[in-house]
Design a protein around this motif. Structure first.
Motif, short mmCIF file in Angstrom:
data_model
loop_
_atom_site.label_atom_id
_atom_site.label_comp_id
_atom_site.label_asym_id
_atom_site.label_seq_id
_atom_site.Cartn_x
_atom_site.Cartn_y
_atom_site.Cartn_z
N ILE A 1 0.85 -1.20 0.00
CA ILE A 1 0.00 0.00 0.00
C ILE A 1 0.88 1.25 0.00
O ILE A 1 2.08 1.19 0.28
N ILE A 2 0.27 2.36 -0.32
CA ILE A 2 0.96 3.63 -0.51
C ILE A 2 0.68 4.54 0.68
O ILE A 2 -0.48 4.82 1.00
N GLY A 3 1.76 4.97 1.33
CA GLY A 3 1.63 5.86 2.47
C GLY A 3 2.17 7.25 2.20
O GLY A 3 3.15 7.42 1.45
N SER A 4 1.54 8.24 2.78
CA SER A 4 2.01 9.63 2.71
C SER A 4 1.35 10.36 3.88
O SER A 4 0.43 9.83 4.50
N PHE A 5 1.85 11.55 4.19
CA PHE A 5 1.16 12.31 5.24
C PHE A 5 -0.28 12.59 4.83
O PHE A 5 -1.19 12.66 5.65
N LEU A 6 -0.49 12.71 3.52
CA LEU A 6 -1.81 13.07 3.00
C LEU A 6 -2.88 12.03 3.33
O LEU A 6 -4.07 12.34 3.31
N ASN A 7 -2.47 10.79 3.60
CA ASN A 7 -3.45 9.74 3.94
C ASN A 7 -3.01 8.92 5.17
O ASN A 7 -3.41 7.76 5.31
N ILE A 8 -2.20 9.50 6.04
CA ILE A 8 -1.57 8.72 7.11
C ILE A 8 -2.58 8.06 8.05
O ILE A 8 -2.41 6.90 8.44
N SER A 9 -3.66 8.76 8.42
CA SER A 9 -4.63 8.14 9.34
C SER A 9 -5.38 7.01 8.66
O SER A 9 -5.67 5.98 9.29
N ALA A 10 -5.66 7.17 7.37
CA ALA A 10 -6.32 6.10 6.61
C ALA A 10 -5.42 4.87 6.56
O ALA A 10 -5.89 3.74 6.72
N VAL A 11 -4.12 5.09 6.36
CA VAL A 11 -3.17 3.98 6.32
C VAL A 11 -3.12 3.29 7.68
O VAL A 11 -3.15 2.06 7.78
N ALA A 12 -3.07 4.09 8.75
CA ALA A 12 -3.03 3.52 10.10
C ALA A 12 -4.27 2.66 10.35
O ALA A 12 -4.17 1.53 10.85
N ASN A 13 -5.42 3.16 9.98
CA ASN A 13 -6.66 2.39 10.17
C ASN A 13 -6.66 1.11 9.33
O ASN A 13 -7.10 0.05 9.78
N TRP A 14 -6.17 1.23 8.11
CA TRP A 14 -6.15 0.09 7.18
C TRP A 14 -5.30 -1.04 7.77
O TRP A 14 -5.73 -2.20 7.78
N ILE A 15 -4.10 -0.72 8.25
CA ILE A 15 -3.22 -1.80 8.74
C ILE A 15 -3.69 -2.32 10.10
O ILE A 15 -3.46 -3.48 10.42
N ARG A 16 -4.36 -1.50 10.87
CA ARG A 16 -4.92 -1.99 12.15
C ARG A 16 -5.91 -3.13 11.91
O ARG A 16 -6.03 -4.04 12.70
N LYS A 17 -6.62 -3.03 10.78
CA LYS A 17 -7.67 -4.03 10.49
C LYS A 17 -7.10 -5.37 10.00
O LYS A 17 -7.79 -6.37 9.99
N LYS A 18 -5.86 -5.36 9.51
CA LYS A 18 -5.24 -6.60 9.00
C LYS A 18 -4.52 -7.30 10.16
O LYS A 18 -3.86 -6.65 10.97
N GLU B 1 5.68 25.00 -2.91
CA GLU B 1 4.24 24.78 -2.73
C GLU B 1 3.94 23.28 -2.63
O GLU B 1 3.13 22.84 -1.82
N ASP B 2 4.64 22.50 -3.47
CA ASP B 2 4.51 21.04 -3.41
C ASP B 2 4.95 20.51 -2.05
O ASP B 2 4.27 19.66 -1.46
N ILE B 3 6.08 21.00 -1.59
CA ILE B 3 6.64 20.50 -0.33
C ILE B 3 5.66 20.78 0.81
O ILE B 3 5.35 19.90 1.62
N GLU B 4 5.16 22.00 0.84
CA GLU B 4 4.21 22.37 1.90
C GLU B 4 2.99 21.46 1.85
O GLU B 4 2.54 20.94 2.87
N TYR B 5 2.49 21.20 0.64
CA TYR B 5 1.30 20.35 0.50
C TYR B 5 1.57 18.91 0.94
O TYR B 5 0.74 18.29 1.63
N CYS B 6 2.74 18.38 0.57
CA CYS B 6 3.08 16.97 0.87
C CYS B 6 3.24 16.72 2.37
O CYS B 6 3.28 15.57 2.79
N LEU B 7 3.36 17.78 3.17
CA LEU B 7 3.49 17.59 4.62
C LEU B 7 2.18 17.78 5.36
O LEU B 7 2.13 17.75 6.59
N ARG B 8 1.08 17.99 4.61
CA ARG B 8 -0.23 18.10 5.27
C ARG B 8 -0.75 16.72 5.66
O ARG B 8 -0.63 15.77 4.90
N PHE B 9 -1.36 16.64 6.82
CA PHE B 9 -1.92 15.39 7.31
C PHE B 9 -3.36 15.24 6.81
O PHE B 9 -4.15 16.20 6.86
N ASP B 10 -3.68 14.04 6.34
CA ASP B 10 -5.06 13.60 6.15
C ASP B 10 -5.91 14.48 5.24
O ASP B 10 -7.05 14.81 5.55
N GLU B 11 -5.35 14.82 4.09
CA GLU B 11 -6.15 15.50 3.07
C GLU B 11 -7.06 14.49 2.37
O GLU B 11 -8.06 14.87 1.75
N PHE B 12 -6.69 13.21 2.44
CA PHE B 12 -7.46 12.16 1.75
C PHE B 12 -7.69 10.98 2.69
O PHE B 12 -6.93 10.78 3.63
#
Lengths: 236, 236
Positions: B117-134, B209-220
């Motif tokens: 799976i693909i992890g980034s700050f942009l989806n970090i909580s979703a990733v955490a939830n996903w792996i908790r379920k496995k 601008e890219d760098i700033e965006y890539c460090l945001r938590f949970d945009e997706f």
């Protein structure tokens, strides 16, 4: 400004510049702590070997032999891998040939360096002062555990980075990762290291006294330097 | 308790267990941030390729092609390596073939994993939830920079470790190094990353601008998963 680099595992060393640099080799638990304690306690010379056979042969040349594999003393060797073995007054004035799981292998991979010195918490301020005096970039090589990144060597890299950072500039991100890891743990260094995987392995071998000792700062002012294949007290 | 491992550089991957694990691949600046942003913005499929030629060929099969080498868009490609390219409403419903300097190579080295799976700050909580379920051990693979350990991927590994640590136990020291590095920097994540070597390289290319965006938590809330050679939104 001089550059500061950290190689967090010997398996990454091909990515780092070695030539023309001061290389600080670190294997806190316990090879470079032993080397510091030994040279600081009157051992005149320590010859590191990556393999057991070459080390054993030095017995004929009047060396005590020290050997460790997977945390345990090798059968038939004079010394194990405890700093207290190296500090034994009975060994003062002796020469030691040594081989360990990770530390001596890290030294072997660092041989292209301009100066190769031994770092540990036991002599960290002496190491910081030594490299400040040289007009040269620095690479800290962490011995790790069988190629993996380990906690205690990374923490040493972070602590040394913390000491010399104003005069040196990181050439990649590894010094920053090590630095902030150290800053986050420095108030409970022993507790964090006791919780690490290598220390857990070593604790099963009943050597928590060694671990506690290897995390003490500045017990010695010596800087062992590798010259002609042997570690001796640096005259600098 | 399930095990948590972190591989701080793809060059160390042979030392880490991959089979039977969930592999979280991370290349914050910018491959896995782009993949998250793309799948989260309606891109139906992203096919990663380690080499340029294989990527270019996908053009014939109706894919948009995205290519980056050394931080810059490859000439003749439809998209570069900016999350904003991937979020462009004009690309909704499209399929993308992509190759980047580090991220797609890290995916290639992780292929033996049970789930990738693909992890980034942009989806970090979703990733955490996903792996908790496995009911499975987890390995976080940092793409790094040309084999070297980098700051932003290590920080992501530390942040994810921080989120899931109560339920997972570190199998080696790398998660602890990453965790404490993150805890020490989390209040000024952007500032620290802007000071890192990769970000300094990218800033010369005018993409702060890219760098700033890539460090945001949970945009997706999406978790892209690699199935049959293509990343799609995981149904789990």
């Amino acid at each position: 400004m001089r550059g500061l680099d950290v190689c967090l595992s010997p398996n990454l060393i091909d990515l780092h510049e070695i030539e023309g640099r001061v290389i600080v080799v670190v294997d806190i638990l316990r090879a470079t702590s032993c080397m510091t304690a030994g040279i600081g306690s009157g051992i005149t010379e320590i010859k590191p070997f990556a393999d057991l056979d070459s080390c054993v042969k030095m017995k004929e040349h009047g060396y005590l032999i020290a050997g460790e594999r997977n945390g345990q003393k090798v059968e038939g060797f004079d010394l194990g891998n405890s700093p207290f073995d190296y500090m034994d007054p009975a060994n003062q004035g002796c020469k030691i040939a040594v081989t360990t799981t990770n530390g001596t292998q890290a030294i072997e991979k660092s041989l292209a360096g301009e100066h190769i010195i031994i770092g540990s918490f036991l002599n960290i301020s002496a190491v910081a002062n030594w490299i400040r005096k040289k007009d040269m970039d620095v690479l800290i090589v962490c011995a790790g555990w069988k190629g993996k990144v380990n906690l205690e060597d990374s923490l040493f890299a972070g602590a040394l980075t913390d000491m010399i950072m104003p005069e040196f500039s990181p050439v990649c991100d590894a010094p920053l990762v090590a630095l902030h890891s150290y800053l986050g743990m420095k108030d409970n260094l022993l507790e964090h290291v006791l919780d690490s995987s290598h220390a857990r392995r070593l604790r099963r071998l009943n050597i928590s006294e060694d671990i506690e000792y290897c995390l003490r700062f500045d017990e010695f002012t010596v800087v062992p330097e590798l010259v002609g294949g042997a570690l001796r007290m640096s005259a600098d």
